[in-house]
Write an enzyme that holds these catalytic residues in place. Structure first.
Site, PDB file in Angstrom:
ATOM      1  N   ILE A  12      81.918  83.577  22.802  1.00 51.41           N
ATOM      2  CA  ILE A  12      82.405  84.980  22.830  1.00 51.41           C
ATOM      3  C   ILE A  12      82.588  85.424  21.377  1.00 51.41           C
ATOM      4  O   ILE A  12      83.303  84.764  20.624  1.00 51.41           O
ATOM      5  CB  ILE A  12      83.804  85.079  23.485  1.00 51.41           C
ATOM      6  CG1 ILE A  12      83.904  84.255  24.778  1.00 51.41           C
ATOM      7  CG2 ILE A  12      84.211  86.533  23.722  1.00 51.41           C
ATOM      8  CD1 ILE A  12      85.350  83.974  25.193  1.00 51.41           C
ATOM      9  N   HIS A  13      81.939  86.508  20.994  1.00 48.68           N
ATOM     10  CA  HIS A  13      82.205  87.018  19.649  1.00 48.68           C
ATOM     11  C   HIS A  13      81.976  88.511  19.481  1.00 48.68           C
ATOM     12  O   HIS A  13      82.313  89.074  18.449  1.00 48.68           O
ATOM     13  CB  HIS A  13      81.342  86.282  18.609  1.00 48.68           C
ATOM     14  CG  HIS A  13      79.932  86.782  18.569  1.00 48.68           C
ATOM     15  ND1 HIS A  13      79.002  86.445  19.510  1.00 48.68           N
ATOM     16  CD2 HIS A  13      79.299  87.624  17.715  1.00 48.68           C
ATOM     17  CE1 HIS A  13      77.857  87.035  19.239  1.00 48.68           C
ATOM     18  NE2 HIS A  13      78.006  87.766  18.159  1.00 48.68           N
ATOM     19  N   ARG A  14      81.399  89.179  20.486  1.00 47.19           N
ATOM     20  CA  ARG A  14      81.096  90.612  20.344  1.00 47.19           C
ATOM     21  C   ARG A  14      82.349  91.416  20.059  1.00 47.19           C
ATOM     22  O   ARG A  14      83.367  91.240  20.731  1.00 47.19           O
ATOM     23  CB  ARG A  14      80.520  91.184  21.635  1.00 47.19           C
ATOM     24  CG  ARG A  14      79.166  90.818  21.962  1.00 47.19           C
ATOM     25  CD  ARG A  14      78.114  91.722  21.371  1.00 47.19           C
ATOM     26  NE  ARG A  14      76.965  90.882  21.173  1.00 47.19           N
ATOM     27  CZ  ARG A  14      76.282  90.769  20.063  1.00 47.19           C
ATOM     28  NH1 ARG A  14      76.568  91.502  19.022  1.00 47.19           N
ATOM     29  NH2 ARG A  14      75.281  89.936  19.964  1.00 47.19           N
TER      30      ARG A  14
END
Ligand code: UD1
Ligand code: UDP
Length: 357
Positions: free
Chosen positions: A205-207
């Site tokens: 997860i990084h957006r």
């Protein structure tokens, strides 16, 4: 021929590995690499140069950890100075990061030919910084290296290619550069040293749209906590997500194993041996398919629509119940014999085109 390659973020290093290997076969091409410093931690940057044997950057700009405007502006000033000194035939940029846009703007203002690898992708979500970066970069690129037919169609729908005076554009569908890397580096996959259960889910997860909205982030983590009751989940965490999780009061279940970012060789092993992938990463959505895994996309839309259309992947959003329902009930396509991203010779096709253009 002199090519000035602009790199800055993790996925760009991975893509550049394949192209640099191909360029090295041509004594008539000199590649000068600028690392903007957008990603700067050892395990977000140096490890990829080492593992993928990318030549050491000729210039390191040290412009990371800043706001979009400050980062892009500082990169532009420094890239401009280097470009004037080096006077390359091409500036080559990858993907859709702030480093991409900075390099593209400098090229066009200095009348240097611009080549964009991964052109034509669209999420149609103008709130994503990446969407802005890719639309603007595409508009001013001379060679648009598209990974898919969909990308070509997206450009045609926006009236590409553009011609204005001496400015001309060409669209080339060369396949996906990440497939070259997935094929090559799978031979060197490395099992990580921590304890890994026989059957695990892999997640990233990084957006910005997920990390900067606590209700979206907590929806994802709630789903992961629930899934981890029956199966280990491995989550190599992006520094951006780590910082936000640490400052929140979101609880993490014990079987949700959060680890520092891993190098690409370990990542390839983790992908290839996982049961399923859950991710908001652009690259990982495709790597799942390259390694014959299904993926729940933790976003509301994707640029890689062909994977969703073929039911290899599914849009999961960030609502915990919807993610859990899809995990339990979605009928994923398991027949990976269809070829969606070219033949794994994208780097060769790009170099041939640059030499012929
Ligand atoms: C950037 C790209 C995104 C790409 C992603 C790949 C833009 C607008 N976004 O997002 O398209 O998918 O890279 O990973 O260009 N940080 C560190 N150490 C690092 C790198 C980042 O601590 O080595 C932290 C810093 O707090 C930084 C934050 O992460 O401010 C965000 O980094 P940034 O490069 O701005 O955006 P990404 O989320 O990484
Ligand atoms: N990746 C990696 N180590 C990690 C997490 C991701 O090597 O700990 C790789 C991943 O396999 C993919 C690339 O990094 O090749 C994707 O980067 P990211 O998700 O940061 O960016 P995006 O593709 O969304 O732009």
């Amino acid at each position: 021929m002199k090519i000035l390659t602009i790199l800055g973020a993790r996925p760009q290093f991975i893509k550049a590995g394949s192209l640099s290997r191909e360029i090295a076969k041509h004594s008539e091409i000199q590649e000068i690499i600028i690392h903007t410093g957008q990603h700067y931690d050892e395990n977000m940057s140096d490890i990829f140069f080492d593992e993928m044997k990318i030549p050491k950057p000729d210039y390191f700009l040290g412009v990371g950890g800043k706001s979009h405007g400050e980062m892009t502006g500082q990169m532009m000033a420094k890239i401009e100075e280097i470009t004037i000194n080096q006077n390359p035939d091409y500036i080559l940029v990858y993907g859709d990061t702030n480093s991409t846009l900075a390099g593209a703007l400098v090229a066009t203002k200095l009348h240097i030919k611009l080549a964009h690898v991964e052109a034509g992708l669209r999420s149609f979500n103008m709130k994503m910084p990446e969407e802005i970066n890719r639309i603007l970069t595409d508009r001013i690129s001379n060679i648009l290296f598209c990974p898919t037919k969909t990308a070509v169609k997206n450009l045609q729908n926006e009236a590409f290619p553009f011609f204005a005076g001496k400015f001309k554009q060409e669209i080339c569908n060369v396949g996906d550069i990440m497939q070259d890397g997935a094929i090559f580096y799978s031979n060197f996959a490395k099992k990580p040293s921590f304890k890994i259960d026989e059957s695990y889910l892999l997640c990233t997860i990084h957006r910005a749209e997920n990390t900067d909205d606590i209700s979206r982030l907590s929806g994802i983590i709630t789903a992961l906590n629930q899934l981890s009751q029956n199966r280990q989940i491995i989550l190599p965490i992006h520094p951006r997500t780590k910082k936000i999780l640490e400052s929140s009061n979101i609880k993490i279940a014990p079987n949700l194993l959060i680890i520092p970012p891993v190098g690409y060789l370990e990542m390839v092993w983790l992908i290839a041996n996982s049961k399923l992938i859950l991710s908001d990463s652009g690259g990982l959505q495709k790597e799942a398919y390259f390694f014959h895994k299904n993926c729940i996309v933790l976003r509301d839309e994707t640029e890689w629509v062909e994977l969703v259309k073929s039911k290899f992947n599914v849009i999961g959003g960030t609502n915990s119940q919807s993610i859990l329902n899809l995990y339990e009930n979605f009928n994923f396509n398991k027949d990976f014999s269809v070829n969606l991203y070219g033949d794994g010779n994208t780097a060769k096709a790009i170099v041939e085109k640059l030499l012929a253009y």
